[in-house]
Design an enzyme around this catalytic site. Structure first.
Site, short mmCIF file in Angstrom:
data_model
loop_
_atom_site.label_atom_id
_atom_site.label_comp_id
_atom_site.label_asym_id
_atom_site.label_seq_id
_atom_site.Cartn_x
_atom_site.Cartn_y
_atom_site.Cartn_z
N HIS A 466 0.84 -1.21 0.00
CA HIS A 466 0.00 0.00 0.00
C HIS A 466 0.88 1.26 0.00
O HIS A 466 0.72 2.15 -0.84
CB HIS A 466 -0.92 -0.02 1.23
CG HIS A 466 -1.81 1.18 1.36
ND1 HIS A 466 -3.17 1.12 1.18
CD2 HIS A 466 -1.55 2.48 1.64
CE1 HIS A 466 -3.69 2.33 1.35
NE2 HIS A 466 -2.72 3.17 1.64
N GLU A 467 1.81 1.32 0.94
CA GLU A 467 2.64 2.52 1.05
C GLU A 467 3.57 2.65 -0.15
O GLU A 467 3.88 3.75 -0.59
CB GLU A 467 3.41 2.52 2.37
CG GLU A 467 2.52 2.57 3.62
CD GLU A 467 1.49 3.69 3.61
OE1 GLU A 467 1.75 4.75 3.01
OE2 GLU A 467 0.39 3.50 4.17
N HIS A 470 1.69 4.45 -2.83
CA HIS A 470 1.78 5.90 -2.64
C HIS A 470 3.16 6.38 -3.07
O HIS A 470 3.31 7.43 -3.70
CB HIS A 470 1.60 6.27 -1.17
CG HIS A 470 0.18 6.24 -0.67
ND1 HIS A 470 -0.84 6.91 -1.29
CD2 HIS A 470 -0.36 5.65 0.43
CE1 HIS A 470 -1.97 6.73 -0.59
NE2 HIS A 470 -1.70 5.96 0.45
N HIS A 473 3.48 6.76 -6.67
CA HIS A 473 2.72 7.94 -7.12
C HIS A 473 3.61 9.18 -7.01
O HIS A 473 3.56 10.07 -7.85
CB HIS A 473 1.47 8.08 -6.24
CG HIS A 473 0.38 8.91 -6.82
ND1 HIS A 473 -0.70 9.31 -6.08
CD2 HIS A 473 0.18 9.43 -8.05
CE1 HIS A 473 -1.51 10.05 -6.84
NE2 HIS A 473 -0.99 10.12 -8.04
ZN LIG Z 1 -2.94 5.21 1.98
#
Ligand SMILES: [Zn+2]
Length: 680
Positions: A466-467, A470, A473
């Protein structure tokens, strides 16, 4: 003895020289950076030339570099490596910074220039990205009060400053309750806990210099293993109560009054700006658009989640009775019996997976996926220093070019707040030549004793992905203007890159990379099958604890708060028929998302909103018949990961997916409806 913030950084890629930065450097660094920014802003506002994109918007984008440099370092240190001295500095700085931004947003001369440009925007000959940035600036200023009357501005400014102080206080209170409470536990009280949890609890006892073999604190990473595995029901209850009571202990760290004041000030802020509620104000700048749209999605998922949880509750109650528990099932029993139920139904014990999920292998697997999808390579740079010995740094390249640095800070410790997050020390930009981003992932995994390897739970491994999503991104961002770089997108879109990335962790070529810490064997195929079968085993619980928290958030920010925080929370939960055996994922007094800042206030629903997009979006790869399908990956790169805030987010999604998102994949993913492909 010079202040490193007053000098150029000669480190590789001008990475922050953490070995030189001291707490005492921050106050003077902020003072000078703020002063310089004020001068830059005044020069833009006082410019005698007619406003142009170049002399106003681009000039704003170029201003405030020293401020960003110190502020981004400071924010991460106060979250991940803080102490009493730094917290004292923080309490002063947040007010100065809030006041500073407030005076910029309420600067009439400056806004007049932006407003003029905004009115002329279609005749300025701007490229689409520059036009987006101009529109973004105009909206930022309007939303921050630029159109208020003079009298209203004063009140608005006072509110913003007060909110900054209250948010800091809220976060510091939660951290204090997590760190000041510690439970010493005996060997007998630890019965049922797996080795990894025993090792972590032993480490905590040593750390705190307790005369006991084990100890736990009421932080999430410490509490979860107890609730899942401790056979001693009284221990589970004691720890659970401390966990859910964080910020509500009637001591100096109590957050109830802080919340009352925050909620009232936000409502007043929204009213000044002409909105019915803070939620209406907040969601006006989001994909959802209105509180009603966000609530609609929450309600659509709530009933299915609750029905599934209630069916599970009966099974859990039966199981508890069969094991000799005569008392009714309580919140501190749920996770414990859910583990047993999963084992009974699917023969799947999550702990059996843990020896295969070595932290380094999981991080490497995330790098592997980033390479397969986007052509990234990660090279360790042990010569670049982090802000703590546990922080590791990688240089990230794409097509032979260095595109950024990636910092990984994975272990829990005193001075680090709960949870996992991505942030940056510098954002990507091409405004004055290429500026590469410096991206950080922070997690809270238990640190293994010296010489042992860190092993993760399945959930924790998903958090790494998940991290990393990010992080990508931020790293892949390819825009000209910093204002719209990387994760500078609307809140209910920002969880798309993070959540979609988790899907790859459970694809065969990725799972094949996880090998047993002792035998080196891959995960047996039958274990993987049982893992897949058990995927939605406790999803009713997960849905209920999440959606109830999101509804609580919406209620705080969309209707007047009457009575105490405890009463308000109780009334909200009663209104949705919250199962009494499930607690909110975050209760009010430690709901950092809502009250330690305004980022996720009236925005906790965003995770679910983005989940509609990520579940539906990953379907594009399934439909292509290849989880690494190059054409689909190229579109994912172009329209989502590299695009920042270049275009409207619904349009960005459509360009990637070829159509609007559908909610079906989310409901299937959570096991709340039968899969369409299973239907006759
Ligand atoms: Zn998040």
């Amino acid at each position: 003895m010079t202040n490193p913030f007053f000098a150029a950084w000669t480190t590789p890629y001008e990475a922050p020289p953490f070995d030189l930065i001291e707490t005492k450097d921050f106050a003077p660094a902020f003072a000078q950076a703020l002063e310089q920014h004020v001068a830059e802003i005044a020069a833009i506002g006082d410019n005698l030339a007619a406003p142009s994109f170049h002399n106003t918007i681009a000039a704003l984008e170029r201003s405030g570099k020293p401020l960003r440099r110190v502020d981004m370092v400071f924010s991460q240190l106060t979250s991940a490596a803080t102490n009493d001295d730094l917290q004292a500095v923080e309490r002063d700085i947040v007010v100065l910074v809030a006041r500073h931004w407030n005076s910029i947003f309420l600067d009439a001369k400056l806004f007049a220039r932006i407003d003029t440009l905004h009115q002329q925007r279609d005749t300025l000959g701007l490229d689409p990205e520059a036009l987006r940035v101009l529109e973004r600036y105009h909206l930022d200023f309007v939303r921050a009060g630029a159109k208020l009357t003079d009298a209203e501005r004063d009140r608005f400014g006072a509110i913003v400053e007060r909110l900054a102080t209250l948010g800091t206080q809220f976060g510091q209170n939660v951290l204090a309750d997590e760190q000041e409470t510690v439970f010493a536990l005996t060997e007998a009280e630890m019965a049922g806990l797996p080795d990894f949890a025993r090792a972590a609890a032993a480490e905590t006892a040593r750390d705190r210099k307790l005369n006991a073999p084990f100890a736990v604190t009421p932080s999430r990473s410490s509490v979860e293993p107890i609730l899942h595995f401790a056979r001693d029901r009284a221990v589970r209850e004691k720890i659970w109560r401390a966990f859910v009571q964080r910020g509500a202990n009637g001591n100096k760290n109590d957050n109830a009054k802080v919340i009352e004041e925050i909620v009232a000030l936000r409502a007043e802020q929204a009213a000044l700006l002409g909105y019915d509620s803070y939620a209406a104000y907040k969601l006006a700048d989001s994909m959802a658009g209105t509180p009603e749209a966000a609530r609609g999605l929450l309600e659509q998922v709530w009933e299915g989640g609750r029905t599934k949880a209630e069916a599970d509750r009966s099974a859990l109650q039966e199981l508890a009775q069969a094991e000799g528990q005569t008392a009714p099932l309580e919140a501190w029993d749920w996770r414990y019996y859910a583990e047993k139920l999963r084992f009974a139904r699917y023969d799947f014990d999550e702990n059996a997976l843990k020896p295969y999920l070595q932290l380094d292998a999981v991080v490497d697997a995330a790098f592997f996926v980033a390479e397969k999808l986007f052509g990234l390579t990660f090279t360790p740079r042990s010569d670049i220093v982090g802000y703590h010995p546990d922080v590791r740094v990688w240089e990230v390249s794409r097509l032979g070019q260095v595109v950024g640095l990636f910092y990984g800070d994975y272990f829990a410790r005193a001075g680090k707040r709960s949870g996992a997050w991505m942030t940056s020390f510098r954002e990507q930009s091409k405004l004055d030549g290429v500026q590469i981003p410096l991206i950080v992932n922070t997690c809270n995994f238990s640190k293994p004793p010296e010489g042992q390897v860190a092993l993760l739970s399945l959930d924790e491994a998903r958090t790494v992905f998940h991290e990393m999503g990010h992080g990508l991104h931020g790293l892949l961002s390819d825009v000209t203007y910093p204002r719209i770089a990387g994760t500078s997108v609307v809140r209910d879109f920002v969880e798309l890159p993070s959540q979609i990335f988790k899907h790859w962790m459970e694809e065969a070529p990725v799972l094949a990379r996880f090998t047993h810490v002792e035998t080196g064997e891959p995960i047996p195929e039958d274990m993987l099958e049982r893992m897949r079968a058990a995927r939605t085993a406790n999803s009713g619980f997960a849905t209920v604890e999440f959606v109830s928290s999101a509804i609580l958030d919406m209620d705080y920010h969309s209707r007047p708060m009457t009575g105490s925080v405890a009463d308000f929370e109780k009334a909200v939960l009663a209104s949705i028929n919250m199962p009494r055996e499930i607690a909110l994922r975050h209760a009010s007094t430690h709901f950092l998302h809502l009250f330690s800042g305004d980022g996720y206030a009236a925005g906790y629903y965003s995770y679910l909103w983005s989940e509609v997009l990520d579940a539906d979006g990953f379907g594009a790869f399934t439909e292509a018949g290849d989880p690494f399908d190059p054409e689909t990956a190229e579109r994912l790169y172009t329209y989502i990961y590299s695009a920042g805030g270049k275009r409207d987010f619904a349009e960005a999604y459509r360009l990637f997916r070829g159509r609007d998102p559908q909610v079906q994949a989310l409901l299937e993913g959570r096991g709340l409806v039968p899969a369409e492909s299973d239907a006759a």
